[in-house]
Each structure stands twice: as structure tokens, then as C-alpha cells.
Scaffold this motif. Structure first.
Motif, PDB file in Angstrom:
ATOM      1  N   ARG A 123     -32.728  11.741  -8.291  1.00 57.20           N
ATOM      2  CA  ARG A 123     -33.802   9.963  -8.006  1.00 57.20           C
ATOM      3  C   ARG A 123     -35.383  10.968  -8.500  1.00 57.20           C
ATOM      4  NH1 ARG A 123     -35.250   6.002  -3.241  1.00 57.20           N
ATOM      5  NH2 ARG A 123     -35.434   7.771  -2.144  1.00 57.20           N
ATOM      6  N   LEU A 124     -35.213  11.862  -7.691  1.00 53.51           N
ATOM      7  CA  LEU A 124     -36.531  12.957  -8.133  1.00 53.51           C
ATOM      8  C   LEU A 124     -36.770  13.213  -9.758  1.00 53.51           C
ATOM      9  CD1 LEU A 124     -39.612  13.621  -7.020  1.00 53.51           C
ATOM     10  CD2 LEU A 124     -38.830  15.861  -6.551  1.00 53.51           C
ATOM     11  N   THR A 125     -35.695  13.867  -9.709  1.00 52.01           N
ATOM     12  CA  THR A 125     -35.885  14.004 -11.696  1.00 52.01           C
ATOM     13  C   THR A 125     -36.231  13.392 -12.110  1.00 52.01           C
ATOM     14  OG1 THR A 125     -34.428  16.342 -10.444  1.00 52.01           O
ATOM     15  CG2 THR A 125     -34.641  15.612 -13.473  1.00 52.01           C
ATOM     16  N   MET A 126     -35.289  11.739 -11.969  1.00 44.44           N
ATOM     17  CA  MET A 126     -35.390  11.005 -12.687  1.00 44.44           C
ATOM     18  C   MET A 126     -36.748   9.957 -12.900  1.00 44.44           C
ATOM     19  SD  MET A 126     -32.036  10.871 -14.265  1.00 44.44           S
ATOM     20  CE  MET A 126     -32.306   9.071 -15.532  1.00 44.44           C
ATOM     21  N   SER A 127     -37.010  10.129 -11.673  1.00 46.37           N
ATOM     22  CA  SER A 127     -39.026  10.314 -11.970  1.00 46.37           C
ATOM     23  C   SER A 127     -39.672  10.281 -13.006  1.00 46.37           C
ATOM     24  CB  SER A 127     -39.212   9.972 -10.277  1.00 46.37           C
ATOM     25  OG  SER A 127     -40.307   9.029  -9.826  1.00 46.37           O
ATOM     26  N   GLY A 128     -39.512  11.561 -12.458  1.00 44.68           N
ATOM     27  CA  GLY A 128     -40.041  12.395 -13.443  1.00 44.68           C
ATOM     28  C   GLY A 128     -39.870  12.440 -15.227  1.00 44.68           C
ATOM     29  N   VAL A 129     -38.512  12.353 -15.715  1.00 44.55           N
ATOM     30  CA  VAL A 129     -38.452  11.573 -16.747  1.00 44.55           C
ATOM     31  C   VAL A 129     -39.086  10.745 -17.094  1.00 44.55           C
ATOM     32  CG1 VAL A 129     -35.926  11.014 -18.567  1.00 44.55           C
ATOM     33  CG2 VAL A 129     -36.359  12.612 -16.871  1.00 44.55           C
ATOM     34  N   THR A 130     -39.162   9.540 -16.198  1.00 43.52           N
ATOM     35  CA  THR A 130     -39.703   8.360 -16.836  1.00 43.52           C
ATOM     36  C   THR A 130     -41.336   8.890 -17.299  1.00 43.52           C
ATOM     37  OG1 THR A 130     -38.127   7.532 -15.486  1.00 43.52           O
ATOM     38  CG2 THR A 130     -40.186   6.019 -16.252  1.00 43.52           C
ATOM     39  N   ALA A 131     -41.871   9.527 -16.441  1.00 44.06           N
ATOM     40  CA  ALA A 131     -43.230   9.385 -16.042  1.00 44.06           C
ATOM     41  C   ALA A 131     -43.857  10.438 -17.346  1.00 44.06           C
ATOM     42  CB  ALA A 131     -43.812  10.338 -15.278  1.00 44.06           C
ATOM     43  N   VAL A 132     -42.224  11.561 -18.226  1.00 44.83           N
ATOM     44  CA  VAL A 132     -42.870  12.167 -19.041  1.00 44.83           C
ATOM     45  C   VAL A 132     -42.989  10.865 -20.214  1.00 44.83           C
ATOM     46  CG1 VAL A 132     -41.732  13.705 -20.706  1.00 44.83           C
ATOM     47  CG2 VAL A 132     -42.284  14.783 -17.737  1.00 44.83           C
ATOM     48  N   LEU A 133     -41.613  10.474 -20.049  1.00 44.44           N
ATOM     49  CA  LEU A 133     -41.453   9.782 -21.261  1.00 44.44           C
ATOM     50  C   LEU A 133     -42.815   8.743 -21.689  1.00 44.44           C
ATOM     51  CD1 LEU A 133     -37.360   8.685 -20.936  1.00 44.44           C
ATOM     52  CD2 LEU A 133     -38.901  10.689 -22.704  1.00 44.44           C
ATOM     53  N   ALA A 134     -43.435   8.384 -20.584  1.00 43.84           N
ATOM     54  CA  ALA A 134     -43.836   6.743 -20.346  1.00 43.84           C
ATOM     55  C   ALA A 134     -45.604   7.141 -20.661  1.00 43.84           C
ATOM     56  CB  ALA A 134     -44.056   6.343 -18.952  1.00 43.84           C
ATOM     57  N   PHE A 135     -45.286   8.820 -20.614  1.00 51.41           N
ATOM     58  CA  PHE A 135     -47.053   9.957 -20.904  1.00 51.41           C
ATOM     59  C   PHE A 135     -46.829   9.678 -22.698  1.00 51.41           C
ATOM     60  CE2 PHE A 135     -49.437  13.316 -21.311  1.00 51.41           C
ATOM     61  CZ  PHE A 135     -50.586  12.774 -20.770  1.00 51.41           C
ATOM     62  N   ILE A 136     -45.957  10.287 -22.474  1.00 53.11           N
ATOM     63  CA  ILE A 136     -45.880  10.348 -24.249  1.00 53.11           C
ATOM     64  C   ILE A 136     -45.858   9.060 -24.662  1.00 53.11           C
ATOM     65  CG2 ILE A 136     -43.966  11.138 -25.812  1.00 53.11           C
ATOM     66  CD1 ILE A 136     -43.217  13.367 -24.171  1.00 53.11           C
ATOM     67  N   GLY A 137     -45.077   7.947 -24.600  1.00 54.94           N
ATOM     68  CA  GLY A 137     -46.072   6.315 -25.448  1.00 54.94           C
ATOM     69  C   GLY A 137     -47.008   6.506 -25.343  1.00 54.94           C
ATOM     70  N   TYR A 138     -47.304   6.276 -23.523  1.00 51.57           N
ATOM     71  CA  TYR A 138     -49.097   5.764 -23.783  1.00 51.57           C
ATOM     72  C   TYR A 138     -50.016   6.847 -24.629  1.00 51.57           C
ATOM     73  CZ  TYR A 138     -47.826   3.515 -19.840  1.00 51.57           C
ATOM     74  OH  TYR A 138     -46.907   2.417 -19.013  1.00 51.57           O
ATOM     75  N   LEU A 139     -50.060   8.292 -24.896  1.00 48.67           N
ATOM     76  CA  LEU A 139     -50.077   8.865 -25.949  1.00 48.67           C
ATOM     77  C   LEU A 139     -50.564   8.699 -27.060  1.00 48.67           C
ATOM     78  CD1 LEU A 139     -52.334  11.263 -26.176  1.00 48.67           C
ATOM     79  CD2 LEU A 139     -49.429  13.375 -26.091  1.00 48.67           C
ATOM     80  N   ARG A 140     -48.681   7.985 -27.237  1.00 53.16           N
ATOM     81  CA  ARG A 140     -48.770   8.136 -29.213  1.00 53.16           C
ATOM     82  C   ARG A 140     -49.667   6.399 -29.260  1.00 53.16           C
ATOM     83  NH1 ARG A 140     -44.074  10.047 -32.708  1.00 53.16           N
ATOM     84  NH2 ARG A 140     -44.113  12.001 -31.292  1.00 53.16           N
ATOM     85  N   VAL A 141     -49.561   5.673 -27.822  1.00 58.04           N
ATOM     86  CA  VAL A 141     -50.029   4.050 -28.625  1.00 58.04           C
ATOM     87  C   VAL A 141     -51.654   4.695 -28.210  1.00 58.04           C
ATOM     88  CG1 VAL A 141     -50.243   2.024 -27.141  1.00 58.04           C
ATOM     89  CG2 VAL A 141     -48.413   3.102 -27.153  1.00 58.04           C
ATOM     90  N   TYR A 142     -52.305   5.575 -27.857  1.00 56.88           N
ATOM     91  CA  TYR A 142     -53.741   6.280 -27.816  1.00 56.88           C
ATOM     92  C   TYR A 142     -54.002   6.615 -29.006  1.00 56.88           C
ATOM     93  CZ  TYR A 142     -58.228   8.921 -26.878  1.00 56.88           C
ATOM     94  OH  TYR A 142     -59.193   8.890 -27.182  1.00 56.88           O
ATOM     95  N   ARG A 143     -53.407   7.457 -29.291  1.00 52.22           N
ATOM     96  CA  ARG A 143     -53.117   8.076 -30.955  1.00 52.22           C
ATOM     97  C   ARG A 143     -53.434   6.976 -31.793  1.00 52.22           C
ATOM     98  NH1 ARG A 143     -49.506  13.388 -30.504  1.00 52.22           N
ATOM     99  NH2 ARG A 143     -51.618  14.747 -29.390  1.00 52.22           N
ATOM    100  N   HIS A 144     -52.651   5.593 -32.092  1.00 49.38           N
ATOM    101  CA  HIS A 144     -52.599   4.947 -32.901  1.00 49.38           C
ATOM    102  C   HIS A 144     -54.205   3.834 -32.712  1.00 49.38           C
ATOM    103  CE1 HIS A 144     -50.868   1.672 -35.305  1.00 49.38           C
ATOM    104  NE2 HIS A 144     -51.293   0.806 -34.280  1.00 49.38           N
ATOM    105  N   ALA A 145     -54.339   3.541 -31.707  1.00 49.87           N
ATOM    106  CA  ALA A 145     -55.107   3.232 -31.289  1.00 49.87           C
ATOM    107  C   ALA A 145     -56.255   3.529 -31.713  1.00 49.87           C
ATOM    108  CB  ALA A 145     -55.456   2.560 -29.710  1.00 49.87           C
ATOM    109  N   THR A 146     -56.536   4.496 -31.507  1.00 49.10           N
ATOM    110  CA  THR A 146     -57.512   5.892 -32.057  1.00 49.10           C
ATOM    111  C   THR A 146     -58.231   5.906 -33.488  1.00 49.10           C
ATOM    112  OG1 THR A 146     -56.567   7.193 -31.551  1.00 49.10           O
ATOM    113  CG2 THR A 146     -58.193   6.424 -29.530  1.00 49.10           C
TER     114      THR A 146
END
Length: 158
Positions: A123-146
Motif C-alpha cells: 500500500r505504501l509503494t502504491m501510494s508512492g506511485v500515485t504521488a509520483v504520477l500525480a506530481f508529474i501530471g501537475y508539473l505538466r499542467v503547470y508547464r502548459h499553463a505558464t
């Protein structure tokens, strides 16, 4: 990412105290969590996290460089954390904390606690995977927005 932090705190601070001397530590944990505990926090937090992930994925769907990272994060959250918890952890929580020593032998409680701890690493590993995927997605949204030039080049390459 916040949920990952919560699960990490649970791993580092709560679980060593809960599982250090089964079954006595389970009874102590039950007494400690009498007023409020992880079962009071994580289900509503999990539901809120799923709703936020759904909304974020829907709102960012028009950004090709972010959509699949956010969708992957949502899938990891729902399958690797929510469903895994419901199927694997909830029955073990009932054995250890609801029924406890009044219903189960010390051997059963120890085995269940070991299964819980081992499953928790998944569960901790899957939570880490979720966090990394979300962070990359948010970073791409940020780059798109800026309109970042480097971000635009990376999105085209993706």
C-alpha cells in the motif's frame, strides 16, 4: 501527495507502536484509538482524495502531456490503495481490533498482524506511485499553463 504523507507518518510513527508486541500492543492501540484513530481519518480523506483526483483529471484532460499521468495516478489510487485496502486490510482490521483476543488466539492475531504489516508495504509503494504520477501530471499542467518553452518542447516530445 498528501495521502502519501499520511501513510508515511502512519508507517513511521503509528505502526511500530501498534505491532511491537502482538496481541498486547493491539489491545493498547485499541485503547489509545478509542476516541479517534486512523479509521476515522483515512476513509473520508480517501474519498476526498478520489474526488479531487477525478476533478483534476477531468479539468486537465485537454492537456495531452498531463492527461495520462493524472489518469494513471487516479487508477493507482483507486486500485492500489482504495480497493486493496477494502479487500485486504479491512478484514484484518476487524480481526485485530474489533474481534481481538476475545475471539482469536494469539497465533491468529500475530499472523494477521504480520500479514497486515507486509501488505502495508504494498500500500505504501502504491501510494508512492500515485504521488509520483500525480506530481508529474501537475508539473505538466503547470508547464502548459505558464507556457514554459522547455515544458512545451517536452510536451511535444511526449
Amino acid at each position: 501527495m498528501v495521502a502519501f504523507g499520511g501513510i508515511a507518518v502512519e508507517t513511521i510513527i503509528i505502526y511500530p507502536n501498534v505491532f511491537h508486541d502482538v496481541p498486547a500492543s493491539l489491545a493498547g492501540a485499541s485503547d489509545f484509538f478509542e476516541v479517534t484513530g486512523p479509521a476515522d481519518f483515512f476513509p473520508p480523506m480517501g474519498a476526498l482524495t478520489v474526488v479531487a483526483a477525478l476533478a483534476t483529471t477531468a479539468l486537465a484532460w485537454r492537456i495531452p502531456g498531463a492527461r495520462w499521468w493524472l489518469a494513471g495516478s487516479l487508477g493507482s489510487l483507486v486500485l492500489g490503495e482504495f480497493l486493496f485496502s477494502a479487500v485486504y486490510f479491512w478484514p484484518r482490521n476487524e480481526i485485530m481490533f474489533d474481534e481481538g483476543a476475545a475471539v482469536h488466539s494469539t497465533e491468529v492475531l500475530r499472523r494477521t498482524a504480520t500479514e497486515f504489516e507486509n501488505g502495508h508495504w504494498v500500500r505504501l509503494t502504491m501510494s508512492g506511485v500515485t504521488a509520483v504520477l500525480a506530481f508529474i501530471g501537475y508539473l505538466r499542467v503547470y508547464r502548459h499553463a505558464t507556457g514554459s518553452a522547455a515544458g512545451a518542447v517536452r510536451e511535444v516530445a511526449a
